[in-house]
Design a protein around this motif. Structure first.
Motif, PDB file in Angstrom:
ATOM      1  N   ASN A  91       0.828  -1.207   0.000  1.00 27.93           N
ATOM      2  CA  ASN A  91       0.000   0.000   0.000  1.00 27.93           C
ATOM      3  C   ASN A  91       0.863   1.259   0.000  1.00 27.93           C
ATOM      4  O   ASN A  91       0.579   2.211  -0.729  1.00 27.93           O
ATOM      5  N   LEU A  92       1.909   1.263   0.816  1.00 29.35           N
ATOM      6  CA  LEU A  92       2.814   2.413   0.847  1.00 29.35           C
ATOM      7  C   LEU A  92       3.542   2.576  -0.487  1.00 29.35           C
ATOM      8  O   LEU A  92       3.708   3.685  -0.988  1.00 29.35           O
ATOM      9  N   LEU A  93       3.986   1.472  -1.064  1.00 24.85           N
ATOM     10  CA  LEU A  93       4.705   1.547  -2.335  1.00 24.85           C
ATOM     11  C   LEU A  93       3.811   2.093  -3.441  1.00 24.85           C
ATOM     12  O   LEU A  93       4.221   2.955  -4.214  1.00 24.85           O
ATOM     13  N   ASN A 101      16.427  -4.569   9.768  1.00 23.69           N
ATOM     14  CA  ASN A 101      17.636  -5.294   9.365  1.00 23.69           C
ATOM     15  C   ASN A 101      17.288  -6.514   8.522  1.00 23.69           C
ATOM     16  O   ASN A 101      17.946  -6.801   7.523  1.00 23.69           O
ATOM     17  N   GLN A 102      16.257  -7.237   8.920  1.00 22.13           N
ATOM     18  CA  GLN A 102      15.821  -8.408   8.142  1.00 22.13           C
ATOM     19  C   GLN A 102      15.300  -7.968   6.779  1.00 22.13           C
ATOM     20  O   GLN A 102      15.576  -8.599   5.756  1.00 22.13           O
ATOM     21  N   PHE A 103      14.542  -6.885   6.758  1.00 23.55           N
ATOM     22  CA  PHE A 103      14.020  -6.354   5.494  1.00 23.55           C
ATOM     23  C   PHE A 103      15.157  -6.015   4.543  1.00 23.55           C
ATOM     24  O   PHE A 103      15.134  -6.392   3.374  1.00 23.55           O
ATOM     25  N   LEU A 104      16.164  -5.299   5.031  1.00 26.08           N
ATOM     26  CA  LEU A 104      17.296  -4.918   4.178  1.00 26.08           C
ATOM     27  C   LEU A 104      18.059  -6.141   3.691  1.00 26.08           C
ATOM     28  O   LEU A 104      18.468  -6.207   2.525  1.00 26.08           O
ATOM     29  N   SER A 105      18.214  -7.120   4.560  1.00 24.18           N
ATOM     30  CA  SER A 105      18.891  -8.356   4.174  1.00 24.18           C
ATOM     31  C   SER A 105      18.094  -9.099   3.107  1.00 24.18           C
ATOM     32  O   SER A 105      18.651  -9.558   2.102  1.00 24.18           O
ATOM     33  N   LYS A 117      16.400   4.061   0.743  1.00 20.93           N
ATOM     34  CA  LYS A 117      16.197   4.679   2.060  1.00 20.93           C
ATOM     35  C   LYS A 117      14.709   4.887   2.314  1.00 20.93           C
ATOM     36  O   LYS A 117      14.223   4.685   3.429  1.00 20.93           O
ATOM     37  N   MET A 118      13.999   5.260   1.278  1.00 20.57           N
ATOM     38  CA  MET A 118      12.548   5.430   1.428  1.00 20.57           C
ATOM     39  C   MET A 118      11.891   4.092   1.769  1.00 20.57           C
ATOM     40  O   MET A 118      11.020   4.029   2.640  1.00 20.57           O
ATOM     41  N   PHE A 119      12.321   3.015   1.105  1.00 19.14           N
ATOM     42  CA  PHE A 119      11.777   1.693   1.403  1.00 19.14           C
ATOM     43  C   PHE A 119      12.092   1.305   2.847  1.00 19.14           C
ATOM     44  O   PHE A 119      11.256   0.723   3.546  1.00 19.14           O
ATOM     45  N   GLU A 120      13.294   1.620   3.283  1.00 21.41           N
ATOM     46  CA  GLU A 120      13.686   1.345   4.665  1.00 21.41           C
ATOM     47  C   GLU A 120      12.778   2.107   5.634  1.00 21.41           C
ATOM     48  O   GLU A 120      12.315   1.551   6.640  1.00 21.41           O
ATOM     49  N   ASP A 121      12.504   3.357   5.315  1.00 20.47           N
ATOM     50  CA  ASP A 121      11.597   4.151   6.158  1.00 20.47           C
ATOM     51  C   ASP A 121      10.193   3.555   6.178  1.00 20.47           C
ATOM     52  O   ASP A 121       9.548   3.509   7.231  1.00 20.47           O
ATOM     53  N   TYR A 122       9.716   3.097   5.032  1.00 20.99           N
ATOM     54  CA  TYR A 122       8.396   2.459   4.977  1.00 20.99           C
ATOM     55  C   TYR A 122       8.388   1.200   5.853  1.00 20.99           C
ATOM     56  O   TYR A 122       7.420   0.948   6.583  1.00 20.99           O
ATOM     57  N   ALA A 123       9.448   0.401   5.752  1.00 22.04           N
ATOM     58  CA  ALA A 123       9.538  -0.827   6.550  1.00 22.04           C
ATOM     59  C   ALA A 123       9.473  -0.510   8.038  1.00 22.04           C
ATOM     60  O   ALA A 123       8.766  -1.179   8.798  1.00 22.04           O
ATOM     61  N   GLN A 124      10.193   0.515   8.435  1.00 19.34           N
ATOM     62  CA  GLN A 124      10.179   0.921   9.845  1.00 19.34           C
ATOM     63  C   GLN A 124       8.789   1.413  10.245  1.00 19.34           C
ATOM     64  O   GLN A 124       8.275   1.073  11.311  1.00 19.34           O
ATOM     65  N   GLN A 136       4.942   7.654  -7.207  1.00 22.21           N
ATOM     66  CA  GLN A 136       5.441   8.820  -7.939  1.00 22.21           C
ATOM     67  C   GLN A 136       6.642   9.442  -7.239  1.00 22.21           C
ATOM     68  O   GLN A 136       7.551   9.951  -7.901  1.00 22.21           O
ATOM     69  N   THR A 137       6.651   9.383  -5.917  1.00 23.14           N
ATOM     70  CA  THR A 137       7.749   9.975  -5.156  1.00 23.14           C
ATOM     71  C   THR A 137       9.003   9.112  -5.216  1.00 23.14           C
ATOM     72  O   THR A 137      10.077   9.577  -5.585  1.00 23.14           O
ATOM     73  N   TRP A 138       8.882   7.827  -4.829  1.00 23.71           N
ATOM     74  CA  TRP A 138      10.088   6.999  -4.788  1.00 23.71           C
ATOM     75  C   TRP A 138      10.628   6.673  -6.174  1.00 23.71           C
ATOM     76  O   TRP A 138      11.830   6.472  -6.348  1.00 23.71           O
ATOM     77  N   ALA A 139       9.761   6.647  -7.181  1.00 29.34           N
ATOM     78  CA  ALA A 139      10.221   6.342  -8.536  1.00 29.34           C
ATOM     79  C   ALA A 139      11.152   7.428  -9.073  1.00 29.34           C
ATOM     80  O   ALA A 139      11.991   7.166  -9.931  1.00 29.34           O
ATOM     81  N   ARG A 140      11.018   8.634  -8.568  1.00 23.70           N
ATOM     82  CA  ARG A 140      11.864   9.759  -9.002  1.00 23.70           C
ATOM     83  C   ARG A 140      13.053   9.997  -8.079  1.00 23.70           C
ATOM     84  O   ARG A 140      13.877  10.860  -8.359  1.00 23.70           O
ATOM     85  N   SER A 141      13.114   9.269  -6.993  1.00 21.52           N
ATOM     86  CA  SER A 141      14.130   9.515  -5.976  1.00 21.52           C
ATOM     87  C   SER A 141      15.446   8.806  -6.306  1.00 21.52           C
ATOM     88  O   SER A 141      15.447   7.673  -6.792  1.00 21.52           O
ATOM     89  N   ASN A 142      16.536   9.464  -6.009  1.00 25.29           N
ATOM     90  CA  ASN A 142      17.852   8.830  -6.128  1.00 25.29           C
ATOM     91  C   ASN A 142      18.128   7.926  -4.937  1.00 25.29           C
ATOM     92  O   ASN A 142      19.060   7.133  -4.973  1.00 25.29           O
ATOM     93  N   ASP A 143      17.334   8.064  -3.876  1.00 26.20           N
ATOM     94  CA  ASP A 143      17.546   7.295  -2.657  1.00 26.20           C
ATOM     95  C   ASP A 143      16.292   6.497  -2.296  1.00 26.20           C
ATOM     96  O   ASP A 143      15.837   6.513  -1.160  1.00 26.20           O
ATOM     97  N   TYR A 144      15.745   5.790  -3.282  1.00 29.11           N
ATOM     98  CA  TYR A 144      14.515   5.034  -3.041  1.00 29.11           C
ATOM     99  C   TYR A 144      14.706   3.933  -1.998  1.00 29.11           C
ATOM    100  O   TYR A 144      13.793   3.604  -1.258  1.00 29.11           O
TER     101      TYR A 144
END
Length: 98
Positions: A3-5, A34-38, A20-27, A10-18
């Protein structure tokens, strides 16, 4: 997470640091970050995504979401509850007429 993705695509698709955005969504949704990033960096995930992409391409799916009703790809303009209801009703009538 999906749902967040979708809501923020439109925001994360244009981001150079998507990532980090995914990490923020996971949190935000309470995942073990840590498991998500792995998992996100792991070969199992990459292989699964690659297999899904290949399967989608073999079915001529080129966007998400994509819906098929009785083998027919539902167009973007038909992707409303009323549009899909009409397609389903027409398919039911066609099948019942046989």
């Amino acid at each position: 997470m999906q749902n967040l993705l979708f809501a923020n695509q439109q925001t994360w698709a244009r981001s150079n640091d998507y990532r980090k955005m995914f990490e923020d969504y996971a949190q935000k949704i309470g995942l073990d970050v840590n498991q998500f990033l792995s998992d996100m960096a792991g070969s199992f995930t990459k292989n699964r995504v690659d297999a899904d992409l290949q399967r989608g391409r073999s079915l001529n799916v080129n966007s998400t979401p994509s819906f098929y009703i009785n083998g027919r790809l539902v167009g973007a303009r038909e992707m409303t509850s009323e549009g899909m209801r009409q397609i389903i009703d027409a398919e039911l009538q066609r099948v019942q007429a046989k």
